[in-house]
Design an enzyme around this catalytic site. Structure first.
Site, mmCIF file in Angstrom:
data_model
loop_
_atom_site.group_PDB
_atom_site.id
_atom_site.type_symbol
_atom_site.label_atom_id
_atom_site.label_comp_id
_atom_site.label_asym_id
_atom_site.label_seq_id
_atom_site.Cartn_x
_atom_site.Cartn_y
_atom_site.Cartn_z
ATOM 1 N N ASN A 1 0.806 -1.227 0.000
ATOM 2 C CA ASN A 1 0.000 0.000 0.000
ATOM 3 C C ASN A 1 0.838 1.276 0.000
ATOM 4 O O ASN A 1 0.298 2.366 0.177
ATOM 5 C CB ASN A 1 -0.946 0.016 1.208
ATOM 6 C CG ASN A 1 -1.777 -1.244 1.287
ATOM 7 O OD1 ASN A 1 -1.549 -2.070 2.162
ATOM 8 N ND2 ASN A 1 -2.709 -1.427 0.372
ATOM 9 N N ILE B 1 0.950 6.776 0.046
ATOM 10 C CA ILE B 1 0.281 5.787 0.891
ATOM 11 C C ILE B 1 -1.158 5.622 0.426
ATOM 12 O O ILE B 1 -1.881 6.610 0.277
ATOM 13 C CB ILE B 1 0.278 6.241 2.369
ATOM 14 C CG1 ILE B 1 1.696 6.556 2.839
ATOM 15 C CG2 ILE B 1 -0.383 5.190 3.260
ATOM 16 C CD1 ILE B 1 1.757 7.367 4.122
ATOM 17 N N CYS B 2 -1.554 4.380 0.203
ATOM 18 C CA CYS B 2 -2.939 4.098 -0.156
ATOM 19 C C CYS B 2 -3.696 3.799 1.138
ATOM 20 O O CYS B 2 -3.616 2.694 1.671
ATOM 21 C CB CYS B 2 -3.001 2.913 -1.114
ATOM 22 S SG CYS B 2 -4.663 2.585 -1.691
ATOM 23 N N LEU B 3 -4.371 4.812 1.653
ATOM 24 C CA LEU B 3 -5.097 4.687 2.915
ATOM 25 C C LEU B 3 -6.371 5.514 2.783
ATOM 26 O O LEU B 3 -6.301 6.710 2.503
ATOM 27 C CB LEU B 3 -4.216 5.207 4.058
ATOM 28 C CG LEU B 3 -4.735 5.067 5.482
ATOM 29 C CD1 LEU B 3 -4.936 3.596 5.856
ATOM 30 C CD2 LEU B 3 -3.794 5.738 6.466
#
EC number: 2.3.2.23
Length: 147
Positions: free
Chosen positions: A77, A84-86
């Site tokens: 992620n 950041i993939c959040l």
């Protein structure tokens, strides 16, 4: 508005810092912070010290901060640019969230990656199909870049 909120979060972080994380302004610019996350003990990132850059928008907290890793990390992620993939940094952002909560969410992402919403599909594939190879690579990168 943004400056008042950022100052309040800075004071709160000083009084009640989240475990294994810290954050504060870079120089005099309250809109640009550096954060540190200690690799969680129960993860392949244990022993690592990861640095992140935080940029607050002028309409914070109505828009999320831009947070990215400046330390390289092997994670499904988090890509090579440190993005950041959040969800809470995108469409699930809420003004009720704080930098402290964001850092804790990133810590839990290190412990429990989300391979179903990857930023790096190749790493997500390794995570799903060969967990021990994933953990070995994550440990190697941690040793190489974060210690």
């Amino acid at each position: 508005m943004a400056l008042k909120r950022i100052n309040r979060e800075l004071a709160d972080l000083g009084k009640d810092p989240p475990s294994s994380c810290s954050a504060g302004p870079v120089g005099d610019d309250l809109f640009h912070w550096q954060a540190t996350i200690m690799g969680p003990a129960d993860s392949p990132y244990a022993g690592g010290v990861f640095f992140l850059s935080i940029h607050f928008p002028t309409d914070y907290p109505f828009k999320p901060p831009k947070v990215n890793f400046t330390t390289r990390i092997y994670h499904p992620n988090i890509n090579s640019n440190g993005s950041i993939c959040l969800d809470i940094l995108r469409d699930q952002w809420s003004p009720a969230l704080t930098i402290s909560k964001v850092l804790l969410s990133i810590c839990s992402l290190l412990t429990d990656p989300n391979p179903d919403d990857p930023l790096v599909p190749e790493i997500a594939h390794v995570y799903k199909t060969d967990r021990s190879r994933y953990e070995l690579s994550a440990r190697e990168w941690t040793r190489k870049y974060a210690i």
